[in-house]
Design an enzyme around this catalytic site. Structure first.
Site, PDB file in Angstrom:
ATOM      1  N   THR A  39       0.837  -1.218   0.000  1.00  0.00           N
ATOM      2  CA  THR A  39       0.000   0.000   0.000  1.00  0.00           C
ATOM      3  C   THR A  39       0.866   1.261   0.000  1.00  0.00           C
ATOM      4  OG1 THR A  39      -0.208  -0.119   2.418  1.00  0.00           O
ATOM      5  CG2 THR A  39      -2.028  -1.025   1.146  1.00  0.00           C
ATOM      6  N   TYR A 150      -7.449  -7.658  10.964  1.00  0.00           N
ATOM      7  CA  TYR A 150      -6.649  -6.511  11.412  1.00  0.00           C
ATOM      8  C   TYR A 150      -6.709  -6.377  12.936  1.00  0.00           C
ATOM      9  CZ  TYR A 150      -4.923  -1.637  11.369  1.00  0.00           C
ATOM     10  OH  TYR A 150      -4.202  -0.474  11.557  1.00  0.00           O
TER      11      TYR A 150
END
Ligand code: UDP
Length: 317
Positions: A39, A150
């Protein structure tokens, strides 16, 4: 102070690249930036690439790594952090990054006798039943939902960090980062501030998820960086976890209106379904950071948004 070799995982990402830029200002620091650009982006660190005190290594932290320098400090920031990016098809990879990545970096810290700071998250608290969130709250996380990769990954990382401290006496530092925004966020990041700003600049409707009454508290990147560095430099046995975030809370509807008014007041706000397990309310209690680090945010939402809007205008034009 002596010269230091500082390793930053996720160093080409949003937070990592801002941290690289700040730490390299100290002429005694040598920065090793580790990223696989999953990312992150080289564009975020392009002004640093030719600096003799900066080294970029393309590497995924789920693989172990040997570095041919003695490392003094590690900031472990590598992980997709936008719900848009960490869930869905990337979910298993997210957990691996959180857990295996943490073990690999803790091993590196152990071999180098280095200090290591873990970027944890307000997601530790899940859809919090306490408000505001204090570090002593154990959280309300759905362990099998789409955010769990996450949330549970980061919770497991905190647990492994504390085991390394207990077993190997590693000097660990854990920071729970609340919503942060600013320059070097990716245009396609998917989080709310970058979405609203890019939508407004492109004269598109602003997409509010749910009824927009959910709240978040937004910290400008420079304030967060200041908090991370203060935590790294805190006394040896102070490990946290510590909340770093801005305690001024807004509804998402308020944020949409503020950004629309700054960029193009004629745009509409449209409503889309609320993602599953999206936390209803979030605001950090920062008493621990104020007391132990003498830290509190300095940049108002108004000023932070102006800087972020000018960054995205520049990027999009
Ligand atoms: N959100 C929204 N519109 C968007 C992106 C996000 O309304 O285009 C909402 C999202 O549902 C959440 C809040 O804004 O309630 C913050 O989302 P973000 O993805 O920025 O971070 P989170 O705090 O959920 O990790």
């Amino acid at each position: 102070m002596n010269a230091k070799n500082i390793l930053i995982t996720g160093g080409s990402g949003f937070i990592g690249s801002n941290l690289c830029k700040k730490l390299i200002q100290d002429k005694k620091n040598f920065i090793i930036c580790l990223d696989n650009n999953f990312t992150g982006s080289i564009d975020n660190i392009k002004e640093l690439i030719n600096n003799p005190r900066f080294q970029f290594i393309e590497h995924d932290i789920i693989e172990p790594i040997k570095i041919n320098k003695k490392i003094d400090e590690i900031y472990n920031l590598a992980c997709p952090a936008s719900p848009d990016k960490y869930q869905g098809k990337n979910a298993i990879y997210t957990t691996k990054t959180c857990v295996i990545g943490a073990i690999n970096m803790l091993e590196l810290a152990r071999k180098n006798n280095a200090k290591i700071l873990q970027s944890s998250t307000s997601e530790i608290y899940g859809d919090s039943l306490k408000h505001p969130q204090k570090e002593t709250y154990f959280g309300n996380v759905n362990p099998i939902g789409p955010r769990a990769c996450y949330d549970e990954g980061k919770r497991c990382a905190e647990s492994i960090f504390f085991d390394y401290k207990r077993i190997y006496n590693i000097n660990i530092k854990i920071v729970r980062i609340f919503n942060t925004y600013g320059p070097n966020m990716d245009i396609n990041d998917g989080r709310v501030i970058s979405n609203f700003i890019c939508q407004a600049i492109n004269a598109k409707n602003l997409t509010v998820y749910g009824d927009g009454n959910q709240t978040r508290s937004f910290c400008y990147i420079d304030d967060l960086i200041d908090g991370l560095i203060k935590m790294m430099n805190s006394k040896k046995n102070f490990s946290g976890p510590i909340n770093i975030g801005n305690p001024t809370e807004y509804t998402i509807n308020e944020i949409a209106k503020i950004i629309k008014n700054k960029i193009n007041n004629k745009l509409n706000i449209i409503y889309k379904p609320l993602p599953k397990d999206d936390p209803h309310k979030r605001r950090p209690d920062i008493t621990v950071a104020m007391k132990n680090l003498n830290w509190q945010p300095k940049i108002s939402l108004n000023d932070g948004l102006d800087k972020t809007i000018s960054y995205f205008k520049n990027k999009l034009n």
